[in-house]
Design an enzyme around this catalytic site. Structure first.
Site, PDB file in Angstrom:
ATOM      1  N   ARG A  79      -9.027  -2.003 -21.236  1.00  0.00           N
ATOM      2  CA  ARG A  79      -9.731  -3.027 -22.187  1.00  0.00           C
ATOM      3  C   ARG A  79     -10.970  -2.412 -22.430  1.00  0.00           C
ATOM      4  NH1 ARG A  79      -9.065  -8.409 -19.480  1.00  0.00           N
ATOM      5  NH2 ARG A  79     -10.452  -9.108 -20.903  1.00  0.00           N
ATOM      6  N   ARG A 134     -12.531 -14.859 -13.923  1.00  0.00           N
ATOM      7  CA  ARG A 134     -12.309 -15.808 -15.087  1.00  0.00           C
ATOM      8  C   ARG A 134     -11.264 -16.750 -14.522  1.00  0.00           C
ATOM      9  NH1 ARG A 134     -12.315 -13.840 -20.874  1.00  0.00           N
ATOM     10  NH2 ARG A 134     -11.162 -12.261 -19.933  1.00  0.00           N
ATOM     11  N   ARG A 156     -12.877  -5.915 -34.748  1.00  0.00           N
ATOM     12  CA  ARG A 156     -12.621  -4.865 -33.381  1.00  0.00           C
ATOM     13  C   ARG A 156     -12.504  -3.497 -33.859  1.00  0.00           C
ATOM     14  NH1 ARG A 156     -11.018  -8.696 -29.586  1.00  0.00           N
ATOM     15  NH2 ARG A 156     -10.745  -7.633 -27.367  1.00  0.00           N
ATOM     16  N   LYS A 210     -18.344 -13.426 -24.994  1.00  0.00           N
ATOM     17  CA  LYS A 210     -18.236 -14.047 -26.316  1.00  0.00           C
ATOM     18  C   LYS A 210     -17.332 -15.600 -26.493  1.00  0.00           C
ATOM     19  CE  LYS A 210     -15.163 -10.616 -27.112  1.00  0.00           C
ATOM     20  NZ  LYS A 210     -15.405  -9.734 -25.785  1.00  0.00           N
ATOM     21  N   ARG A 260      -5.790 -14.991 -16.937  1.00  0.00           N
ATOM     22  CA  ARG A 260      -5.205 -14.128 -17.948  1.00  0.00           C
ATOM     23  C   ARG A 260      -4.414 -13.131 -17.346  1.00  0.00           C
ATOM     24  NH1 ARG A 260      -9.510 -13.602 -22.909  1.00  0.00           N
ATOM     25  NH2 ARG A 260      -8.597 -11.494 -22.486  1.00  0.00           N
TER      26      ARG A 260
HETATM   27  P1  AP5 Z   1     -15.725 -15.017 -21.532  1.00  0.00           P
HETATM   28  O1  AP5 Z   1     -16.740 -15.941 -22.313  1.00  0.00           O
HETATM   29  O2  AP5 Z   1     -14.376 -15.419 -21.317  1.00  0.00           O
HETATM   30  O3  AP5 Z   1     -15.825 -13.688 -22.105  1.00  0.00           O
HETATM   31  P2  AP5 Z   1     -15.255 -12.898 -23.508  1.00  0.00           P
HETATM   32  O4  AP5 Z   1     -16.190 -11.969 -23.995  1.00  0.00           O
HETATM   33  O5  AP5 Z   1     -14.601 -13.926 -24.382  1.00  0.00           O
HETATM   34  O6  AP5 Z   1     -14.198 -12.018 -22.563  1.00  0.00           O
HETATM   35  P3  AP5 Z   1     -12.624 -11.710 -23.086  1.00  0.00           P
HETATM   36  O7  AP5 Z   1     -12.136 -10.984 -21.987  1.00  0.00           O
HETATM   37  O8  AP5 Z   1     -11.990 -13.020 -23.544  1.00  0.00           O
HETATM   38  O9  AP5 Z   1     -12.654 -10.321 -24.315  1.00  0.00           O
HETATM   39  P4  AP5 Z   1     -11.766  -9.719 -24.806  1.00  0.00           P
HETATM   40  O10 AP5 Z   1     -12.393  -9.073 -26.152  1.00  0.00           O
HETATM   41  O11 AP5 Z   1     -11.214  -8.674 -23.825  1.00  0.00           O
HETATM   42  O12 AP5 Z   1     -10.584 -10.398 -25.019  1.00  0.00           O
HETATM   43  P5  AP5 Z   1      -9.847 -11.132 -26.325  1.00  0.00           P
HETATM   44  O13 AP5 Z   1      -9.080 -12.410 -25.959  1.00  0.00           O
HETATM   45  O14 AP5 Z   1     -10.643 -10.983 -27.492  1.00  0.00           O
HETATM   46  O15 AP5 Z   1     -16.387 -14.842 -20.154  1.00  0.00           O
HETATM   47  C1  AP5 Z   1     -16.141 -14.040 -19.130  1.00  0.00           C
HETATM   48  C2  AP5 Z   1     -16.173 -14.513 -17.814  1.00  0.00           C
HETATM   49  O16 AP5 Z   1     -17.651 -14.548 -17.452  1.00  0.00           O
HETATM   50  C3  AP5 Z   1     -15.811 -16.299 -17.638  1.00  0.00           C
HETATM   51  O17 AP5 Z   1     -15.368 -16.159 -16.339  1.00  0.00           O
HETATM   52  C4  AP5 Z   1     -17.402 -16.728 -18.002  1.00  0.00           C
HETATM   53  O18 AP5 Z   1     -17.335 -17.955 -17.188  1.00  0.00           O
HETATM   54  C5  AP5 Z   1     -18.175 -15.799 -17.311  1.00  0.00           C
HETATM   55  N1  AP5 Z   1     -19.392 -15.876 -18.074  1.00  0.00           N
HETATM   56  C6  AP5 Z   1     -19.851 -15.946 -19.265  1.00  0.00           C
HETATM   57  N2  AP5 Z   1     -20.881 -16.124 -19.571  1.00  0.00           N
HETATM   58  C7  AP5 Z   1     -21.511 -15.804 -18.319  1.00  0.00           C
HETATM   59  C8  AP5 Z   1     -22.946 -15.782 -18.034  1.00  0.00           C
HETATM   60  N3  AP5 Z   1     -23.982 -15.850 -19.035  1.00  0.00           N
HETATM   61  N4  AP5 Z   1     -23.342 -15.611 -16.725  1.00  0.00           N
HETATM   62  C9  AP5 Z   1     -22.354 -15.642 -15.704  1.00  0.00           C
HETATM   63  N5  AP5 Z   1     -20.810 -15.593 -15.957  1.00  0.00           N
HETATM   64  C10 AP5 Z   1     -20.503 -15.788 -17.346  1.00  0.00           C
HETATM   65  O19 AP5 Z   1      -8.696 -10.007 -26.658  1.00  0.00           O
HETATM   66  C11 AP5 Z   1      -7.393 -10.015 -25.778  1.00  0.00           C
HETATM   67  C12 AP5 Z   1      -6.567  -9.158 -26.271  1.00  0.00           C
HETATM   68  O20 AP5 Z   1      -5.951  -9.697 -27.858  1.00  0.00           O
HETATM   69  C13 AP5 Z   1      -7.170  -7.749 -26.833  1.00  0.00           C
HETATM   70  O21 AP5 Z   1      -7.041  -6.819 -25.772  1.00  0.00           O
HETATM   71  C14 AP5 Z   1      -6.016  -7.290 -27.985  1.00  0.00           C
HETATM   72  O22 AP5 Z   1      -4.831  -6.904 -27.199  1.00  0.00           O
HETATM   73  C15 AP5 Z   1      -5.807  -8.592 -28.655  1.00  0.00           C
HETATM   74  N6  AP5 Z   1      -6.853  -8.574 -30.107  1.00  0.00           N
HETATM   75  C16 AP5 Z   1      -7.731  -9.765 -29.922  1.00  0.00           C
HETATM   76  N7  AP5 Z   1      -8.437  -9.464 -31.062  1.00  0.00           N
HETATM   77  C17 AP5 Z   1      -7.960  -8.403 -31.679  1.00  0.00           C
HETATM   78  C18 AP5 Z   1      -8.604  -7.816 -32.790  1.00  0.00           C
HETATM   79  N8  AP5 Z   1      -9.407  -8.282 -33.458  1.00  0.00           N
HETATM   80  N9  AP5 Z   1      -7.870  -6.560 -32.996  1.00  0.00           N
HETATM   81  C19 AP5 Z   1      -6.764  -6.229 -32.435  1.00  0.00           C
HETATM   82  N10 AP5 Z   1      -6.425  -7.000 -31.354  1.00  0.00           N
HETATM   83  C20 AP5 Z   1      -6.952  -8.012 -30.826  1.00  0.00           C
HETATM   84 MG    MG Z   2     -12.802 -14.380 -25.097  1.00  0.00          MG
END
Ligand code: AP5
Ligand code: MG
Length: 218
Positions: free
Chosen positions: A173, A128, A90, A15, A162
């Site tokens: 997660r 990552r 979410r 994402k 992270r």
């Molecule tokens: P990346 O693009 O970083 O993936 P992502 O989908 O953004 O993954 P996240 O881990 O950030 O998602 P998440 O939902 O767990 O975390 P968030 O920060 O939103 O890619 C991942 C890896 O893959 C990278 O190394 C990249 O290089 C690689 N990659 C990408 N595309 C690729 C491809 N095509 N081919 C090969 N490799 C590739 O949330 C974190 C925390 O915040 C949650 O757990 C919660 O506690 C809180 N939170 C955030 N939003 C909310 C909400 N709306 N409500 C409640 N709590 C929330």
């Molecule tokens: Mg992310």
């Protein structure tokens, strides 16, 4: 019509990677609730501590707080022509709030589900590495930086990991995602707004597909 591009997908689905490309190329702001809450890490308030504990545990932050943050952020001038939501909504409560917000702001919601099988997610997340200066996202397995552990654009910046990117936390997660967020795919499917994208290919190929979807919605 201006759009709210909602990027959905499991932890590590890509994402953030796609949101950054969309931001650079469509000139719409990326709003990542995860990044916004991680930015609180240096604050020494009780709220910041609570948020950090929830993030570190892989649990969701309360709807009330997340909604407040999103409402305030999207009211800013740079969101007038639309924006990209990365990690929001979410939960059903958050999705319902977004419906109202889109109506009030005059934007159309385009939901894009980046589909990546479970087996790939762990490697994506544990591999990552992030630049602490510009937020560029790398991966030691799939997208290594030119020099070990250093950002390509900031040679003085050592890449960081992270705290929630351990195998153990990723399992929690993904479980949280399955229980609370995955049902939203049905929600958007029923509303006729869901677009599914295969998230296993090359990031540029995925981007091109997403851009086509965004441009085809009028
Ligand atoms: P990346 O693009 O970083 O993936 P992502 O989908 O953004 O993954 P996240 O881990 O950030 O998602 P998440 O939902 O767990 O975390 P968030 O920060 O939103 O890619 C991942 C890896 O893959 C990278 O190394 C990249 O290089 C690689 N990659 C990408 N595309 C690729 C491809 N095509 N081919 C090969 N490799 C590739 O949330 C974190 C925390 O915040 C949650 O757990 C919660 O506690 C809180 N939170 C955030 N939003 C909310 C909400 N709306 N409500 C409640 N709590 C929330
Ligand atoms: Mg992310």
């Amino acid at each position: 019509m201006s759009k709210i591009i909602v990027l959905m997908g499991a932890p590590g689905a890509g994402k953030g990677t796609q949101a950054r490309l969309l931001q650079d190329r469509l000139h719409l702001p990326q709003i990542s609730t995860g990044d916004m809450f991680r930015a609180l890490a240096n604050e020494k308030t009780a709220l910041a501590e609570e948020v950090q504990n929830l993030q570190a545990a892989g649990k969701l932050i309360s709807d009330e707080l997340v909604i407040k943050v999103v409402r305030e952020r999207t009211a800013r001038e740079d969101c007038r022509n639309g924006y990209i939501l990365d990690g929001f909504p979410r939960t059903t409560v958050q999705a319902e709030m977004l419906e109202g917000l889109a109506l009030d702001q005059g934007h159309q919601i385009v939901a894009i589900f980046v589909d990546v099988p479970f087996e790939l997610l762990e490697k994506r997340a544990t591999g990552r590495r992030i630049c602490p200066v510009c937020g560029e996202i790398y991966n030691i397995y799939f997208r290594p930086p030119a020099a070990d552990n250093v950002c390509d654009h900031h040679p003085d910046a050592t890449l960081v990991q992270r705290p929630d990117d351990t195998s153990e936390k990723i399992r929690v997660r993904v479980e949280t995602y399955e229980q609370q967020t995955k049902p939203l795919l049905d929600y958007y499917e029923k509303a006729g707004r869901l677009h599914r994208v295969d998230g296993t290919g090359d990031k540029e190929a995925i981007y091109r597909y997403i851009e086509k979807i965004v441009n085809s919605e009028s």
